[in-house]
Scaffold this active site. Structure first.
Site, PDB file in Angstrom:
ATOM      1  N   GLY A 154       0.847  -1.184   0.000  1.00  0.00           N
ATOM      2  CA  GLY A 154       0.000   0.000   0.000  1.00  0.00           C
ATOM      3  C   GLY A 154       0.883   1.233   0.000  1.00  0.00           C
ATOM      4  O   GLY A 154       2.082   1.153   0.278  1.00  0.00           O
ATOM      5  N   MET A 155       0.309   2.381  -0.298  1.00  0.00           N
ATOM      6  CA  MET A 155       1.099   3.605  -0.354  1.00  0.00           C
ATOM      7  C   MET A 155       1.540   4.057   1.035  1.00  0.00           C
ATOM      8  O   MET A 155       0.984   3.626   2.052  1.00  0.00           O
ATOM      9  CB  MET A 155       0.308   4.698  -1.054  1.00  0.00           C
ATOM     10  CG  MET A 155       0.085   4.430  -2.536  1.00  0.00           C
ATOM     11  SD  MET A 155      -0.595   5.847  -3.435  1.00  0.00           S
ATOM     12  CE  MET A 155      -2.194   6.006  -2.646  1.00  0.00           C
ATOM     13  N   SER A 156       2.531   4.907   1.070  1.00  0.00           N
ATOM     14  CA  SER A 156       2.999   5.471   2.328  1.00  0.00           C
ATOM     15  C   SER A 156       1.841   6.176   3.028  1.00  0.00           C
ATOM     16  O   SER A 156       1.124   6.974   2.424  1.00  0.00           O
ATOM     17  CB  SER A 156       4.124   6.475   2.052  1.00  0.00           C
ATOM     18  OG  SER A 156       4.592   7.055   3.251  1.00  0.00           O
ATOM     19  N   GLY A 178      -1.295   2.779   6.314  1.00  0.00           N
ATOM     20  CA  GLY A 178      -1.528   2.097   7.590  1.00  0.00           C
ATOM     21  C   GLY A 178      -0.875   0.733   7.694  1.00  0.00           C
ATOM     22  O   GLY A 178      -1.189  -0.033   8.610  1.00  0.00           O
ATOM     23  N   SER A 224       2.307  -0.283   8.475  1.00  0.00           N
ATOM     24  CA  SER A 224       3.117  -0.509   9.677  1.00  0.00           C
ATOM     25  C   SER A 224       2.256  -0.523  10.935  1.00  0.00           C
ATOM     26  O   SER A 224       2.488  -1.334  11.844  1.00  0.00           O
ATOM     27  CB  SER A 224       4.196   0.574   9.800  1.00  0.00           C
ATOM     28  OG  SER A 224       5.117   0.483   8.727  1.00  0.00           O
ATOM     29  N   SER A 265       6.266  -1.862  -1.905  1.00  0.00           N
ATOM     30  CA  SER A 265       6.394  -2.769  -3.068  1.00  0.00           C
ATOM     31  C   SER A 265       5.416  -2.346  -4.173  1.00  0.00           C
ATOM     32  O   SER A 265       4.437  -3.043  -4.430  1.00  0.00           O
ATOM     33  CB  SER A 265       6.181  -4.230  -2.663  1.00  0.00           C
ATOM     34  OG  SER A 265       5.111  -4.407  -1.763  1.00  0.00           O
TER      35      SER A 265
END
Length: 201
Positions: free
Chosen positions: A32-34, A37, A39, A106
């Site tokens: 998923g994008m920075s 959520g 992490s 990724s």
């Protein structure tokens, strides 16, 4: 010493799937994008499984870039190598019974296909889905702001593409769901698809 969870797998799963997943452990590849959520969910699930004395490890993309993947940049080749190294480590721990939670952007389909090829069985692609606007509004590390100022080149979602999974094993919408709801969804998925191993220590 490990003890495999003896709880039966759900009857809804076909026999061929149950046979494939007799061994404990698995890899949750959270993409998923920075700011989506990844992490946050990875750490929350890790805490939950540890309370149950389950073998679990988090491989966080940002943390790996300070050690194992230090020296890698954000070129196409470096991003691929970042994924390859992470997947190799995940595969090793999966084979010893760990639930390995990989939290990596990724961004390309090819990256995730490489990870799946390396890990082989018990690999699950989890799309932590949130819009660019939502991720940028959160911006917990200030990365989007820096990217907008051209301080970070090749930033995913802005100057570099993100290819969302077409058919992930699980999609978690973190735009409309709370952390508690998202964790519950992820936890149910783990219970349905991964045989857990527990430490006897």
């Amino acid at each position: 010493m490990l003890a495999a969870d003896t709880a039966p797998l759900p009857r809804a799963l076909p026999a061929s799937y149950r046979t494939q997943n007799e061994s404990p452990g698995g890899v949750l590849w959270m993409t998923g994008m920075s700011g989506a959520g990844k992490s946050t969910l990875a750490r929350a699930l890790q805490t939950q499984l540890r309370l149950r004395q389950c073998l679990v490890m988090v491989l966080d993309g940002d943390e790996l870039r300070t050690g194992l993947n230090a020296g890698l940049g954000f070129t196409s080749a470096d991003r691929l190598e970042n994924v390859r190294r992470t997947a190799e480590v995940a595969a090793l721990f999966k084979d010893t019974g760990f639930v390995v939670i990989c939290a990596l952007i990724s961004p390309l389909v090819a990256h995730r296909e490489l990870a799946r090829d390396i890990v082989k069985d018990r690999f699950f692609e989890i799309h932590v889905d949130s819009s660019l606007a939502c991720c940028e509004a959160r911006d917990p590390k200030g990365l989007y702001a820096r990217a907008r100022r051209s301080e970070i080149p090749e930033f995913t979602g802005l100057s570099s593409p993100y290819e969302a999974p077409i058919s992930p094993d699980l999609r978690i919408d973190t735009m409309s769901g709370s952390i508690t709801e998202s964790l519950a969804t992820l936890s149910r998925f783990v219970g349905d698809h991964i045989r857990l191993a527990r430490s006897l220590d």
